[in-house]
Design a protein around this motif. Structure first.
Motif, short mmCIF file in Angstrom:
data_model
loop_
_atom_site.label_atom_id
_atom_site.label_comp_id
_atom_site.label_asym_id
_atom_site.label_seq_id
_atom_site.Cartn_x
_atom_site.Cartn_y
_atom_site.Cartn_z
N GLU A 33 0.64 -1.20 -0.04
CA GLU A 33 0.00 -0.07 -0.16
C GLU A 33 0.93 1.30 -0.08
O GLU A 33 1.85 1.38 0.74
CB GLU A 33 -0.97 -0.01 1.36
N ARG A 87 0.04 5.25 0.14
CA ARG A 87 -0.90 6.15 0.69
C ARG A 87 -0.25 7.82 0.65
O ARG A 87 0.59 7.91 1.49
CB ARG A 87 -1.69 5.78 1.61
N HIS A 91 -11.91 4.61 -8.73
CA HIS A 91 -11.30 3.51 -8.55
C HIS A 91 -10.66 3.58 -10.02
O HIS A 91 -11.31 3.69 -11.11
CB HIS A 91 -11.91 2.42 -8.44
N VAL A 114 -3.29 -3.81 -9.83
CA VAL A 114 -2.93 -2.55 -8.94
C VAL A 114 -4.46 -1.99 -8.81
O VAL A 114 -5.03 -1.73 -9.79
CB VAL A 114 -2.18 -1.69 -9.56
N GLN A 120 -6.12 1.56 -7.76
CA GLN A 120 -5.96 2.82 -7.48
C GLN A 120 -7.00 3.73 -7.16
O GLN A 120 -7.97 3.60 -7.81
CB GLN A 120 -5.13 3.53 -8.60
N ARG A 121 -6.93 4.27 -6.15
CA ARG A 121 -8.26 4.99 -5.64
C ARG A 121 -7.86 6.28 -4.92
O ARG A 121 -6.93 6.69 -4.24
CB ARG A 121 -8.74 4.01 -4.33
N LYS A 154 -2.53 3.42 -3.65
CA LYS A 154 -2.21 2.51 -4.69
C LYS A 154 -2.07 1.23 -4.10
O LYS A 154 -0.97 1.27 -3.17
CB LYS A 154 -0.99 2.97 -5.74
N THR A 208 -1.25 -2.87 -4.57
CA THR A 208 -0.61 -3.88 -5.43
C THR A 208 -0.83 -5.08 -4.77
O THR A 208 -0.25 -5.52 -3.98
CB THR A 208 0.72 -3.33 -5.75
#
Length: 247
Positions: free
Chosen positions: A145, A147, A182, A207, A209-210, A223, A225
């Motif tokens: 993560e 962030r 997202h 991945v 991604q938000r 993000k 993964t």
């Protein structure tokens, strides 16, 4: 008086519980080859038919994969996430009946870079809290993560000990969000991500991604993964117009 020999059903449950415990505890990790049927039968002093029924039930539960001429192997854990929901990673791990663990790698307060400002859709300078962490399922890395928390909207995050509390869990409780976006894509494991996920360079990854917003503005950009073989994304939807033909 001699003890009665345990019933076949009891033996079946005993073997099933024993093997399931070894898998769930991580003693037999994903990819581990189980002993052959004949060896298991000898070990438990039962017939091969009983062992075969146990392995069939484990395969039906998704705990093992049975490969013709190769044997039975502990299955890779599979998680399905809905695209339009924000999931708790700990809940995802525990749904696999595995122990959850979280490790904070780095936490640093700094100025947002130009690409990060663009991700937050901001024009002026602002401070962010940059967090890097790894989530585990048992002893195996589950996901990484990366962030960013926008301190202009969530200043209290600067005082939180995220070594003890995963940031996603804290944000869901402390900062109600009003909108989320997202983006899901495939990539290859590279550098520190490959190292943290214990994957070879270039191994396929998924991945998620938000970005999320509150009434005060952008809250976080993250993000996550996952190793590709352990995660799947699921979307459920309905037609925009009733009676529209299926495509």
């Amino acid at each position: 008086m001699k003890d009665k020999k345990p019933a076949a059903a009891t033996l079946h449950q005993q073997i099933l519980s024993d093997i399931e415990t070894r898998i769930v505890s991580g003693e037999w990790p994903p990819g581990h080859r189980l002993p052959f049927e004949v060896d298991l039968a000898k070990s438990y002093d039962v017939s091969r038919m009983t062992v075969n029924k146990v392995l069939t039930k484990l395969a039906d539960a998704g705990l093992i994969e049975r490969r013709k001429k190769s044997g039975s192997f502990v299955a890779q854990p599979q998680v399905q996430s809905a695209i339009l929901e924000i999931h708790d990673i700990e809940a995802e791990v525990r749904s696999l009946k595995r122990d959850y663990r979280y490790r904070l790698v780095e936490a640093r307060r700094r100025k947002a870079s130009e690409p990060e400002l663009a991700a937050f859709e901001l024009a002026g300078k602002t401070d962010v809290l940059a967090l890097s962490s790894v989530h585990y399922a048992g002893d195996m890395p589950f996901c990484t993560e990366e962030r960013l928390i926008h301190l202009g909207v969530v200043p209290q995050a600067a005082d939180v000990d995220f070594a003890q509390t995963p940031p996603g869990q804290w944000l869901r409780v402390e900062v109600p969000w009003t909108a989320a976006e997202h983006k899901i894509y495939a990539t290859g494991a590279r550098g520190v991500v490959a190292e943290r996920l214990a994957l070879p360079e270039g191994a396929p990854c998924l991945v998620v991604q938000r970005r999320t917003w509150s009434d005060q503005g952008p809250v976080t950009f993250v993000k996550i993964t996952y190793p590709a073989e352990t995660h799947a994304i699921v979307a459920r939807f309905t037609p925009a117009q009733a009676g529209k033909p299926a495509l």
